[in-house]
Each structure stands twice: as C-alpha cells, then as structure tokens.
Scaffold this motif. Structure first.
Motif, PDB file in Angstrom:
ATOM      1  N   HIS A 221     114.241 -73.434  40.195  1.00  0.00           N
ATOM      2  CA  HIS A 221     113.456 -73.956  39.080  1.00  0.00           C
ATOM      3  C   HIS A 221     114.359 -74.305  37.906  1.00  0.00           C
ATOM      4  O   HIS A 221     113.905 -74.832  36.894  1.00  0.00           O
ATOM      5  CB  HIS A 221     112.424 -72.909  38.623  1.00  0.00           C
ATOM      6  N   ASP A 222     115.655 -74.046  38.059  1.00  0.00           N
ATOM      7  CA  ASP A 222     116.622 -74.169  36.972  1.00  0.00           C
ATOM      8  C   ASP A 222     117.355 -75.510  37.068  1.00  0.00           C
ATOM      9  O   ASP A 222     118.182 -75.727  37.959  1.00  0.00           O
ATOM     10  CB  ASP A 222     117.618 -73.011  37.053  1.00  0.00           C
ATOM     11  N   LEU A 223     117.076 -76.403  36.133  1.00  0.00           N
ATOM     12  CA  LEU A 223     117.703 -77.715  36.154  1.00  0.00           C
ATOM     13  C   LEU A 223     119.203 -77.649  35.869  1.00  0.00           C
ATOM     14  O   LEU A 223     119.965 -78.511  36.304  1.00  0.00           O
ATOM     15  CB  LEU A 223     117.019 -78.634  35.135  1.00  0.00           C
ATOM     16  N   ALA A 224     119.642 -76.626  35.142  1.00  0.00           N
ATOM     17  CA  ALA A 224     121.071 -76.473  34.878  1.00  0.00           C
ATOM     18  C   ALA A 224     121.837 -76.217  36.171  1.00  0.00           C
ATOM     19  O   ALA A 224     122.950 -76.720  36.367  1.00  0.00           O
ATOM     20  CB  ALA A 224     121.305 -75.340  33.881  1.00  0.00           C
ATOM     21  N   VAL A 225     121.260 -75.435  37.068  1.00  0.00           N
ATOM     22  CA  VAL A 225     121.885 -75.177  38.367  1.00  0.00           C
ATOM     23  C   VAL A 225     121.969 -76.470  39.173  1.00  0.00           C
ATOM     24  O   VAL A 225     122.989 -76.776  39.798  1.00  0.00           O
ATOM     25  CB  VAL A 225     121.094 -74.103  39.139  1.00  0.00           C
ATOM     26  N   VAL A 226     120.894 -77.242  39.161  1.00  0.00           N
ATOM     27  CA  VAL A 226     120.879 -78.515  39.886  1.00  0.00           C
ATOM     28  C   VAL A 226     121.960 -79.448  39.355  1.00  0.00           C
ATOM     29  O   VAL A 226     122.679 -80.095  40.113  1.00  0.00           O
ATOM     30  CB  VAL A 226     119.490 -79.180  39.768  1.00  0.00           C
TER      31      VAL A 226
END
Length: 356
Positions: A221-226
């Motif tokens: 759910h974490d866009l930073a990880v993506v």
C-alpha cells in the motif's frame, strides 16, 4: 520464446467469496503482465484484493474463494485458473518453489516455531532437488549468507524466536529463492519492519532480481516502496484495476485515474512540510455494498452522474497505459491540468516527491 513475451500474464481474473450463504465478487476482470526481470507493484489499500491475487496465481486460496474466470500464462505455459480439476491443481503445485515462490507478510507466522530456521530451508531443498542433507545444509548456509545474514553457520541452527523480525524475513527470502524461481510474489514483506531494516530488504530484492533475473510482483500500500523498487504498476481498488502502466514514472508524474491521483496527493512529501496532507474522503465499500458503476465513484471528487450507473470501460493506450475511468483526470475535468500550470499554494497537482 522472444524477449517481448511476458514471464507472467494474468487475464480476466474474477474471483468470488462465499460469506454467510451469499456470494460476493472480490476480484473483477483483473489483467496484468510481469516481464522477465521486471518488478511490478500491485498497489491498493486494505481490502482491495492484492493478497487474493497472489494466492490465486499460486492456487493457495481459502476454501470459500472461487475463481469464476481467469487465464494465466507463465513462462510459455497456459493455465485455466477457473478449472477445479486435479490435473490443473497439480500443474499449479509444480510451479511452487521452483517456478514461482512467495514471501509472506509476517515471517513469524510462516516459519515453524519449533524447527530451526536452517532445517526449514534444508527440508524444502531436499524435497524439491533431491539433495543429500549435508549438501542441502551447506546450500542453506550459502543462501542465508546471500541474503545478508552474518554468522550464517551459527544462525542456521537458531529457532525463529531467537531471531529479530528482519532476520526472520531474510530467512523467508532465502527459502523463497532456494529453487531459483523465475517469479517471486511478495505480499507486503516489509510492513512489519522498521524503516532501516525495510531499506535493507528492498535493496536485497533489487540485488536478487538482478542476480536471478527473476520477475517480482510486489504487493504493497506504500507508494514510496513502489517508487524505489518497481518498474511498472497496477493500481487496485475494491477488486478492480483503476490504472496500470509499464512506465511507473508516467503514472507517478501524470496520474490519469482520480483514485491514483488522490493516493499520490495523500502521500507525505518532506519538501512540502507546510502543505496540509490530503485525505481521501469516505472509505472503501464492503464486498456486500459494491456500487453499480465505478467502485470509486462515491469517494471521487470528479464523479459525474454516469459514473454511478455505468460500468467502467477498459481503455488502453499504445504506450502500455491503461485507465479504467469514464472521466480521466486532465481530460474531462481539466482541474489537475490547470492546477499544474498554476502551481500556487492551493494547487492540488502532484509533483514527484523526494522519495522518487
């Protein structure tokens, strides 16, 4: 097989869940690809169907989940995911470990608490590759060293409770890559870890992808990880694809679906500390309360009357971008496009955050 063919291709995956005598759609017509050596992010909030998608690919669904339609192509082999026969289930079982492996969210649940961690890798290797125990133990130590576990010769005999959360997750990753899989499914494997260990694990995934030339399907759910790990992205909401692209940067810099744009606006950005963090109004619908039209319509700032009564069409562009929206951001509404030109303090536009 040409390099242009995807490693994994999922088409028209529809899954229903039986609850209390009723049957509800949990996934609807999902389609996406993962290329050889590619990392695709599968993004969505809780309940969007991310983990169900991974389990459907491996045939590890709970008893009350039924696939009503869906096809999968993996490394040139075709699978009918909706078939329930023994032969098709056995074909999927043969993929587990060697062809496709999975890393679960919580290693404390996935690891057996009464067996040393090394033995759990050794047993898997012996069953799959027919190695003798001594050779399998040496291989397990090698894998533990590969994923960054220091003193692997001592830690191979440790029990899960003797290891930190980060070390247990590394053990899970070692077990997942033991069969040199072509595709690794990652079910939010860094959620329970602190940010320092999370960064180490993400760097490890990047290294392993290059080392094994393996594809990654990374649920989060974490866009930073993506942004850090992935090359492409599929955005899920309430069991439906909202937007997807083979070009991650295109989606992050110019989102076309209102849900994607809202998710990006609600992401903290340390370069804009004075900005009030945006919050998407309302909450995602339950399985029993799905809207007739677009599932995001009740929460969408750009909704129009037809959004609530019309099923969302599938629209794709030649550059690999797909958007499932009647009124994409920047076309029918124009609001985000105008705000991007103004860039005033009240602008609702998204600029690529510092973690990009």
């Amino acid at each position: 097989m040409t390099s242009r063919e995807p490693l994994l291709s999922v088409e028209d995956l529809t899954l229903k869940v039986r609850v209390g005598g009723a049957e509800w759609a949990a996934l609807e017509h999902l389609s996406f690809d993962v290329g050889y050596g590619e990392a695709r992010g599968l993004v969505g909030e809780s309940g969007s169907g991310k983990s169900l998608t991974l389990r459907a690919i491996l045939g590890l669904l709970p008893p009350n989940a039924v696939i009503t339609s869906g096809r999968m192509q993996f490394d040139g082999d075709e699978f009918d995911l909706a078939r329930q026969g023994k032969q098709e289930r056995r074909r999927l079982e043969r993929l587990r470990g060697a062809g496709i492996s999975m890393i679960f969210q919580e290693p404390s649940v996935a690891l057996n608490p009464v067996i040393p961690v090394g033995e759990q890798i050794v047993d898997a290797v012996m069953r799959r590759d027919g190695m003798r125990r001594a050779a399998a133990r040496d291989y397990a130590i090698h894998l533990m060293e590969l994923v960054g576990i220091h003193d692997a010769e001592q830690k191979v005999d440790a029990y899960p409770f003797e290891l930190s959360g980060g070390l247990k997750q590394r053990v899970m990753i070692a077990a997942a890559v033991a069969g040199k899989p072509k595709l690794i499914l990652c079910d939010e494997p860094t959620t329970a870890l602190d940010v320092t260990v999370q960064q180490q694990i993400l760097s490890l995934f990047t290294h392993l992808r290059d080392e094994l030339d393996a594809g990654l399907l990374y649920v989060t759910h974490d866009l930073a990880v993506v942004a850090q790990l992935c090359d492409s992205v599929t955005v899920l909401y309430s069991g439906n694809v909202m937007e997807g692209s083979t070009d991650l940067r295109a989606v992050f810099e110019r989102p076309q679906h209102p849900y994607t744009e809202a998710r990006l606006r609600s992401t903290p950005d340390i370069d804009r500390i004075g900005r009030r963090l945006y919050s998407i109004p309302g909450s995602a619908p339950s399985l029993a309360d799905r809207p007739v039209g677009c599932p995001f319509a009740p929460r969408c700032e750009h909704r129009q009357d037809d959004c609530e009564i019309t099923r969302v069409p599938d629209t794709s562009s030649i550059d690999g971008r797909e958007v499932h929206c009647l009124h994409p951001v920047g076309s029918a509404t124009g609001q985000i496009e105008l705000a991007e030109e103004a860039r005033g303090p009240s602008s609702r536009c998204f600029s690529a955050p510092t973690w990009w």
